[in-house]
Design an enzyme around this catalytic site. Structure first.
Site, PDB file in Angstrom:
ATOM      1  N   GLU A  54       0.824  -1.205   0.000  1.00 35.09           N
ATOM      2  CA  GLU A  54       0.000   0.000   0.000  1.00 35.09           C
ATOM      3  C   GLU A  54       0.859   1.257   0.000  1.00 35.09           C
ATOM      4  O   GLU A  54       0.628   2.196  -0.769  1.00 35.09           O
ATOM      5  CB  GLU A  54      -0.926   0.002   1.217  1.00 35.09           C
ATOM      6  N   ASP A  92       1.011   4.026  -3.021  1.00 30.81           N
ATOM      7  CA  ASP A  92       0.627   5.420  -2.805  1.00 30.81           C
ATOM      8  C   ASP A  92       1.712   6.391  -3.267  1.00 30.81           C
ATOM      9  O   ASP A  92       1.452   7.305  -4.057  1.00 30.81           O
ATOM     10  CB  ASP A  92       0.327   5.653  -1.319  1.00 30.81           C
ATOM     11  N   SER A 129      -7.599   2.320  -3.496  1.00 26.24           N
ATOM     12  CA  SER A 129      -6.389   2.872  -2.902  1.00 26.24           C
ATOM     13  C   SER A 129      -5.409   3.304  -3.982  1.00 26.24           C
ATOM     14  O   SER A 129      -4.481   4.074  -3.709  1.00 26.24           O
ATOM     15  CB  SER A 129      -5.712   1.859  -1.984  1.00 26.24           C
TER      16      SER A 129
END
EC number: 3.4.14.10
Length: 600
Positions: A306, A310, A517
């Site tokens: 993650e 990002d 995400s």
């Protein structure tokens, strides 16, 4: 969940002890009234049958009512409304703190109550505005203070344990002076927050930007798009698709983009450079600033999927805009050690308090974590949502991924004792002061990706800025799904961006990642470039986006009109012309948006 007889007897004995020990307090302050309670143990948790030692220490945080929060929200809308004379005149840190400071009467009453429980106000830590009090107390004292019983609860899936209560109470007269007390009934901890990203199956093969020579011409654009972008996403895909490819940031000394990280996820610097060498060669050498708070780490030997997703895509689009990765520590599993206070604070709270305490903050933020709204106590959700309003008032744009479960994951049953099947909105995406980002897939045209979570909040009413857009959508829905969602609630997502097949470097290798995400940092990077343009032009950053999104900026979005988000045993909502509860207003066209914000 029923307690065993022995455990029940112990709980009753403990409750009785509290009642006998506090008659004078009840006479002085009145009988306690429930502030929040659960009908049953929240989904995914179980009572492990034990209680923490009486001298086990917890860090108790008391959120005092913010005296002029209504004025702050009113001013937030004024500085965010493009038709207002106050548009762009964001508030300073000191102005925000003055509005959220508690009334002196509130402070006096709460301090008197604490002192009556032998908790010295002098021993309490206070936020700069004074709206948060924090104090370490033995769990036995917290139980008397809150007329509750703390127990040890365990996650069914991973065994992690926390000390929580199924209810807590305050003297009734304090309900108007205290918004929330934590940790109490908020079971979602930083370790249990869901990231909205996932590694995709091998069918989404990894590619480089040069792997596919075939090109697709976008309508109205001279740039061409690699055909591989239909299944595998790289920065080149996104920069061409959303028309940022020719823009060169010019305000990099001022403009910044912040990425909030949790769950022990660390952004890896070596992987970022590998990503640049493979997918954005002109950015090689650009670094990432790491900020650690609340015990957050930066273990470069443990790159997170993650975290890497990002920062690689915020930087891959916004470069050379400075990016900051905030590593926020999480709650460790409970251990019965009374010598050290247990870090049991809830998601977002520590990060928000840290950011709001900074004199200078990024103009754009993205966060890719969330919970089912029904698992978040209403008092906690409202207080956190209002803290996002404080960030917006100071001139920051805040993006959250909408979630990856269509209209709801799993059984979609309520946890209020009725066991009804209803659509499940997410938090914080349902907060009206953040911009929720849904997902799309394919190109030429883009379509809604099936997992793009969307719907309507059960906690927050529909804000006026989206009345027209949402009302039109609801008219089209008609009586379909009647009773499964709250048509008067805040609708989400607000916007969308690609969410499938993102090529991410982890431990030096390319993997394919999907989820909203991926959508949130993508959209945030586009917003960061718009803020760069505004700042370079001598204008204020965009700040709280939503009133602007639903008015002046509508022409700057590619409307997504096909696809749906099934869930809860239904086909879910369908993407249609205009706003919809799958892709919001659509995906961004930077060139058009830039031309619009130039005139504001």
């Amino acid at each position: 969940m029923l307690l065993g007889l022995a455990v029940l007897a112990a709980a009753l004995a403990s409750s009785g002890a509290h009642a006998l020990a506090t008659p004078n307090l009840h006479k002085r302050f009145g009988e306690p009234a429930v502030k929040h309670s659960w009908v049953e143990v929240p989904e995914g948790w179980m009572d492990d049958g034990s209680v923490p030692p009486a001298d086990h220490t917890i860090n108790l945080r008391i959120g005092l009512k913010q005296n002029k929060i209504d004025v702050l929200i009113e001013q937030l809308y004024e500085v965010s409304d493009p038709t207002s004379a106050s548009y762009g005149k964001h508030l300073s840190k000191e102005q925000v703190e003055a509005l959220v400071a508690p009334h002196p009467d509130t402070v006096a009453l709460v301090e008197e109550w604490l002192a009556a429980h032998d908790i010295s106000p002098a021993h309490c830590s206070r936020s700069p505005a004074g709206d948060w009090l924090s104090v370490n107390v033995p769990v036995s004292k917290a139980e008397r203070l809150l007329d509750t019983n703390y127990r040890v609860f365990r996650r069914r899936d991973n065994g992690n344990s926390v000390v929580r209560a199924l209810s807590y109470s305050l003297p009734r007269f304090l309900h108007d002076h205290i918004d929330v007390v934590t940790p109490t009934t908020m079971f979602g901890s930083l370790h249990e927050m869901r990231s909205t990203g996932f590694i995709q199956p091998s069918g989404f093969k990894a590619v480089t930007d040069d792997a596919e020579p075939q090109r697709l011409v976008l309508p109205g654009r001279l740039a061409t798009l690699p055909a591989s972008c239909g299944t595998t996403i790289t920065p080149t895909c996104l920069r061409i698709l959303y028309a940022t490819d020719t823009y060169v940031p010019a305000a990099t000394g001022t403009n910044k983009l912040g990425v909030a990280g949790y769950l022990g996820e660390f952004a890896n610097d070596a992987d970022l450079q590998t990503f640049f060498r493979q997918f954005r060669t002109d950015a090689v050498g650009q670094t990432l600033t790491h900020v650690q708070l609340n015990g957050g780490g930066n273990n470069q030997s443990q790159p997170g999927v993650e975290a890497n997703l990002d920062v690689q895509y915020t930087e891959g689009i916004s470069s050379p805009t400075p990016n900051i990765y905030y590593s926020t520590g999480g709650s460790p599993p409970f251990t019965p050690d009374s010598a050290t206070p247990t870090n049991t604070n809830e998601p977002y709270m520590d990060w928000l308090n840290f950011i709001l305490n900074q004199t200078t903050i990024p103009q754009t933020f993205t966060t890719s974590y969330g919970d089912d709204e029904q698992t978040v106590p209403n008092d906690f959700a409202v207080r956190v949502c209002n803290q996002f309003a404080q960030l917006g008032a100071r001139g920051s744009s805040i993006m959250f991924s909408s979630g990856d479960s269509g209209v709801g994951a799993g059984s979609c049953r309520t946890n209020d004792g009725t066991n009804k099947v209803v659509f499940q909105p997410t938090f914080p995406a349902g907060c009206p002061f953040v911009t929720a980002v849904g997902g799309t897939t394919r190109v030429n045209p883009e379509v809604a990706v099936s997992f793009s979570q969307g719907g309507f909040s059960n906690y927050f009413a529909r804000p006026s800025y989206q009345d027209a857009a949402v009302s039109k959508f609801l008219t089209g829905v008609g009586t379909k799904f009647q009773g499964l969602f709250n048509p008067a609630g805040r609708g989400f997502p607000d916007v969308a961006a690609q969410g499938n097949g993102f090529q991410v470097i982890r431990s030096g290798r390319v993997i394919s990642v999907g989820g909203t995400s991926a959508s949130s940092p993508t959209f945030a990077a586009v917003v960061s470039l718009l803020n760069d343009f505004r700042i370079a032009s001598g204008k204020a950053p965009l700040g709280f986006l939503n009133p602007l999104l639903y008015s002046s900026l509508v022409p700057g979005f590619n409307d997504i009109t096909s696809g749906s988000n099934p869930g809860c045993g239904t086909t879910g909502f369908t993407a249609v012309a205009g706003w919809d509860a799958v892709t919001g207003l659509g995906t961004p066209n930077f060139t058009t948006l830039k031309n619009i914000v130039a005139g504001l």
